[in-house]
Design an enzyme around this catalytic site. Structure first.
Site, PDB file in Angstrom:
ATOM      1  CB  THR A 117      -0.542  -6.869  -0.759  1.00 48.42           C
ATOM      2  OG1 THR A 117      -0.240  -8.073  -0.059  1.00 48.42           O
ATOM      3  CG2 THR A 117       0.067  -5.720   0.012  1.00 48.42           C
ATOM      4  CE1 TYR A 141       4.675  -5.679  -1.746  1.00 42.13           C
ATOM      5  CE2 TYR A 141       3.501  -7.227  -0.327  1.00 42.13           C
ATOM      6  CZ  TYR A 141       3.620  -6.561  -1.526  1.00 42.13           C
ATOM      7  OH  TYR A 141       2.685  -6.753  -2.515  1.00 42.13           O
TER       8      TYR A 141
END
Ligand code: UDP
Length: 344
Positions: A117, A141
């Site tokens: 990501t 995350y």
């Protein structure tokens, strides 16, 4: 036939990749706990309901099938949730990647494609972002994904594993044939929020921050269509099959749109002038994040087909309207090919 294991293949991006793998003639096994994904999204291959934390089950699956490549999607992906439940994120994202790599090691699977990501970059100082800028994730995350990248890189350095790590920017859109799209009930991302307002699922949508140092004061992001992102995975697979060396690649178009621009396209395409409330910035939201997408085109020969905000909005809206039963006559119904097995 080349057999590919797709973890998280019942999820949003994974299911689009599985469909494209099926069209390209690959033999696919999906391993998914269906906590957020849906078995009806697996349109090709065999679905095994299982969790990556269940290493015994995972070994059984590896022992039964001879995989040439693993495509690893299975993960938790909400930034705010990761702040509240960091240990769950490190367990589900980082530890489970370790479990998977151990299996690959024992069972001699030496090709992996990993879904990472843009959150690994953190606060972006300069746009567009290249793969070589220092990674400084600002939430659990992003850190759980970066740690997974490190696991893969360190293990690859000590073994014959080769990898393609794909760092996704803002993924949106749906399969244009109406067979697949995002099914999460609480999608909070911008295009989902605007479509919810257009379909009157909520009375208004909010703009989080209008005082950013951008031309119209709202946040700018690089939105990539899920079908183009899926194609990047197939390109990565072919690249590894042709003995390509390990790579980390951004997945975006290199083109940014502001929140106001996105909302204006959703209003135009839906024909609904829904109310928009301007409110404070969301904590941790950077002003602008766009990808430098030169490397992926050069290394994989990736050629996006949906590089157009209108196509992203149009396919997302069509999918959501289909889900509401508004467009059933004009789109195909989802079709389930292959079989589902329950081996847990
Ligand atoms: N955003 C917004 N209203 C919403 C959802 C998002 O104004 O209901 C903004 C958000 O502040 C950011 C951009 O839209 O500037 C993209 O946010 P999203 O959550 O889609 O993705 P992120 O870039 O945070 O991963």
């Amino acid at each position: 036939m080349k057999k590919v294991l797709v973890t998280g293949g019942a999820g949003y991006i994974g299911s689009h990749v599985v469909r494209q793998l099926g069209s390209a003639g690959y033999d696919v096994v999906v391993y998914d706990n269906c906590s957020t994904g849906s078995r009806t999204s697996v349109l090709h291959g065999e679905l095994i309901i299982g969790d990556l934390a269940d290493t015994e089950h995972l070994y059984q699956v590896f022992a039964k099938h001879q995989f040439t490549t693993v495509v690893h999607f299975a993960a938790s992906l909400s930034v705010p949730e990761s702040v509240v439940r960091p240990l769950d994120y490190y367990a589900n994202n980082t530890r489970n990647t370790l479990n998977l790599l151990r299996c690959c090691s024992v069972m001699n699977v030496n090709q992996i494609i990993f879904s990472s990501t843009a959150a690994v970059y953190g606060e972006v100082k300069e746009n567009p972002v290249t793969e070589s800028v220092p990674t400084q994730p600002i939430n659990p995350y992003g850190r759980s994904k970066l740690m997974s990248e490190w696991l893969i890189q360190d293990y690859a350095a000590a073994s014959s594993l080769r990898y393609v790590i794909l760092r996704y920017f803002n993924v949106a859109g749906a399969e244009p044939g109406g067979r697949l799209g995002q099914i999460s009930a609480n999608a909070t991302h911008l295009i989902a929020a605007a479509i919810d307002a257009a379909l009157k699922r909520k009375s208004a949508m909010q703009i989080f921050g209008t005082d950013f140092p951008t031309p119209d004061g709202t946040g700018i992001r690089d939105y990539i269509h899920v079908e183009d992102l899926a194609t990047a995975h197939l390109d990565a697979l072919r690249y590894l099959e042709e003995n390509g060396e390990s790579q980390i690649l951004n997945c975006g178009y290199g083109q940014g749109y502001s929140v106001r621009q996105v909302i204006s396209r959703v209003k135009a395409i839906s024909g609904v002038d829904f109310p928009v409330i301007e409110t404070n910035r969301r904590p941790g939201d950077p002003a602008c994040v766009t990808a430098c997408a030169d490397k992926i085109s050069k290394v994989l020969g990736w050629q996006p087909k949906y590089n157009d905000l209108d196509k992203i909005v149009h396919t997302s809206l069509a999918w959501e309207m289909y889900r509401e039963g508004l467009l059933q006559s004009s789109l195909n119904k989802p079709m389930l090919h292959g079989k589902i097995t329950f081996t847990t």
